[in-house]
Design an enzyme around this catalytic site. Structure first.
Site, PDB file in Angstrom:
ATOM      1  N   GLU A  60       0.816  -1.218   0.000  1.00 37.51           N
ATOM      2  CA  GLU A  60       0.000   0.000   0.000  1.00 37.51           C
ATOM      3  C   GLU A  60       0.848   1.266   0.000  1.00 37.51           C
ATOM      4  OE1 GLU A  60      -0.819  -2.675   1.730  1.00 37.51           O
ATOM      5  OE2 GLU A  60      -2.920  -3.097   1.265  1.00 37.51           O
ATOM      6  N   HIS A 128     -12.265  -4.771   8.939  1.00 40.25           N
ATOM      7  CA  HIS A 128     -12.657  -4.663   7.532  1.00 40.25           C
ATOM      8  C   HIS A 128     -13.959  -3.892   7.339  1.00 40.25           C
ATOM      9  CE1 HIS A 128      -9.514  -7.599   6.841  1.00 40.25           C
ATOM     10  NE2 HIS A 128      -9.700  -7.522   5.541  1.00 40.25           N
TER      11      HIS A 128
END
Lengths: 324, 334
Positions: A60, A128
């Site tokens: 990322e 999440h």
């Protein structure tokens, strides 16, 4: 006019902008050949090819940085970060790099990019399903956009791609399957504009993303069951914030409710209530009330459903407050 | 390690330019330190005294349009691309004549017109950002190369490894330059690193050549840079170069560097890049008067810069509220 899902609207907006501007590129994990983990970029790789639609490793920081470097030097990257929670592994870019470069360089460096995040509840649990809009809102230099419908996804994502500042675009993963009418042809909306979705005279209800359809359903029930006529505003953009539309509505209704999916502390509604306390105190006929997720990590599956603001909770809170 | 020296195959004009550059970086940074002692530099600063050969060697090998990314220890790399001493010292002193009118400070020197795309103060991030600038060149079919300078400490952060892998798989025209000055901040890099050479010994993990050079020898730096740039421009992808060097000052202005073993600084000063390069040029037959003249011109620039900075006011208050957003202002609501 076509009926599109929220996820198809994402691909439609990106395709619209990629066709218009050869500097628009798309990158992220599984975004190309797989069409995205949430299938929101299906068909773009086939249409625009491997040079413009690129898969990245699970790195990322690398692809956030790559997007920034490309943006600084002339491209218009759109980045798919997948789950919004993953922002935490590359938060340096959200907090230190994207938003500060223009300022620190006295305007020499520009960072025109869009980071797409799949935000909010979808029963995956504490790592999440967070709603991170409040993380983003507290950083000067970012723009933060949160659409609730397919047509807004197209128009606001197109506007975000054209915007010269870094935009955090929070898609709601529980809305991806929702359908809505989207006009044909090019659609470009305006960032920083809230939308009154249901006019009303008794109370103003502010909502974002998944909370918008719930606020609308609650408003219909309040009207039918109790005769309470709520105005529902889709805030759509936290940075910039359309305070004018909010304050103007409040001046007519006298009551304010915010429906926030984020955990309670420092949620966006807290800032709105603070602005109202400063600037519209005498328009209030009662206390502003924030309806939020409790300040706890989110458990998964059915337990999640008990914690995110529901239609029932909105109805009960508004009714209790207005009939007290 | 390549110990090649006295690279007489480098053109005389280029060698003189590298001497001028190194001498200028030394003088400018020593002046910055003097101004700090006069309490005229109120923010932080991180000097590259002793590391000038790296900045001078790479910058001299670059072409116009090539891009530089550096860390908070970025004065030298910024100056080496041609930014004026006045603009740099002005920024350190928060003056209106500063490179960013005081809004970035010592750790964020940036001059886009010179290809200096920024000095980054969060370790590791700018390796990833440099990848993006190189990707843009590749995407647009341009021939510019991006150079990213960083310290030895950077090699232990995740972003370093992510960026290297990323640059290799996308075959990006980027050159990563590790300035190994032996200390990450106060701690010796060898005490906290799994391998002896923090960058060079990691190269093989990414399929890259192991390159370890004498970072105090501008000729070696220049020739290594040229090779890496040729490779990048030929579309052959990134390079990772570890330059051995030593900083003569502490980590930042707040650090007297008392953690150094006795005699270490003195030993490294024997290979002071500015002094050894001057001696080499003289041995190669360059007249002392030519070097004296270079030094005189540099000193005049630095003196004039100090005068101009002391005379410059602080920026107007309004400047602090500009350029948060592209509309020029800082408004977050209507």
């Amino acid at each position: 006019m076509a009926e599109l899902t929220y996820r198809d609207a994402v691909a439609r907006a990106i395709a619209q902008e990629m066709e218009r501007d050869p500097d628009v590129v798309l990158l992220g994990e599984d975004v190309a050949k797989a069409g995205g983990v949430f299938k929101a970029t299906v068909g773009l790789y086939e249409k625009f090819g491997p040079k413009r639609v690129r898969d990245t490793p699970i790195s990322e920081q690398a692809f956030m940085g790559a997007a920034m470097g490309a943006a600084m030097t002339g491209l218009k990257p759109v980045v798919d970060l997948m789950f919004a929670d993953f922002a935490a592994v590359c938060w340096d870019f959200f907090a230190n790099e994207f938003p500060k470069s223009r300022y620190m360089t006295n305007g020499q460096v520009k960072v025109p990019l869009v980071i797409r995040l799949a935000n909010g509840s979808a029963r995956f649990g504490a790592q999440h399903c967070q709603s991170v809009e409040n993380w983003c809102m507290m950083i000067p230099g970012l723009k933060v956009v949160v659409p609730s419908s397919p047509v807004d996804v197209v128009g606001l994502l197109a506007a975000s791609i054209r915007d010269p500042d870094p935009v955090i675009f929070l898609e709601h993963k529980s809305l991806y399957a929702v359908k809505g009418e989207v006009p044909d042809g090019e659609i470009v909306d305006t960032l920083g504009t809230a939308k009154i979705l249901r006019p009303g005279k008794d109370a103003t209800i502010l909502a974002l993303a998944l909370m918008v359809p719930r606020a609308l359903a609650a408003a219909e029930r309040l009207k039918a069951e109790s005769g309470i006529d709520c105005e529902v505003i889709d805030v759509r953009s936290l940075l910039p914030l359309d305070t004018r539309t909010i304050l103007e509505s409040l001046s007519r209704t006298g009551h304010l409710f915010t429906v926030e999916e984020n955990p309670r502390l420092c949620g966006w509604g807290a800032e709105v209530v603070s602005i109202v306390a400063d600037e519209a105190f005498y328009d209030l006929d009662g206390p502003p009330v924030r309806i939020t997720t409790p300040h706890i990590p989110l458990p998964p599956a059915e337990l999640e459903d008990l914690l995110i603001p529901s239609v029932d909770r909105i109805v009960e809170t508004v009714r209790r407050t207005l009939t007290a | 390690m390549s110990k090649k020296t006295a690279a007489i195959d480098i053109a005389e004009a280029t060698r003189l330019e590298m001497y001028r550059s190194q001498y200028r970086l030394r003088e400018a940074e020593q002046r910055a330190f003097d101004l700090f002692l006069q309490n005229l530099v109120k923010g932080t600063s991180h000097l590259s005294l002793g590391q000038e050969a790296i900045a001078a060697g790479f910058a001299t090998a670059m072409q116009p349009g090539d891009l530089t990314f550096c860390t908070y220890r970025g004065h030298a790399h910024t100056l080496a691309r041609g930014v004026s001493v006045e603009k740099v010292l002005g920024e350190l002193m928060s003056r209106d004549n500063g490179l960013m009118r005081g809004k970035g400070g010592s750790m964020h020197l940036t001059s886009v017109e010179h290809g200096v795309m920024g000095s980054y103060a969060i370790i590791g991030a700018h390796l990833c950002i440099a990848c993006g600038a190189a990707w843009r060149a590749q995407y647009q079919g341009k021939s510019d190369v991006t150079t990213c300078f960083f310290g030895d400490g950077t090699t232990n952060i995740g972003a370093f490894h992510e960026a290297l892998n990323f640059a290799v798989i996308w075959k990006l025209p980027v050159v990563f330059v590790c300035e190994n000055n032996l200390y990450m901040e106060y701690t010796p890099i060898k005490d906290v690193t799994a391998v002896a050479q923090p960058a060079a010994d990691r190269a093989s993990a990414y399929g890259l050549e192991r390159i370890l050079i004498d970072g105090n020898d501008a000729d070696v730096v220049y020739q290594t840079a040229q090779k890496a740039y040729a490779r990048a421009r030929a579309g052959e992808g990134p390079s990772l170069i570890e330059c051995l060097t030593y900083r003569h000052s502490g980590h930042s202005r707040a650090d007297p560097a008392k953690y150094r073993p006795k005699g270490e600084l003195e030993k490294w000063k024997e290979s002071d890049p500015v002094k050894t390069y001057r001696a080499r040029l003289l041995a190669q037959g360059i007249k002392a008067s030519v070097l004296d003249e270079i030094e005189r011109v540099v000193k005049a620039e630095v003196d004039a810069a100090e005068v101009a900075c002391k005379a410059s006011p602080l920026p107007p208050d309004e400047i602090m509220f500009t350029d948060v957003y592209a509309d020029g202002g800082c408004a977050w609501r209507n």
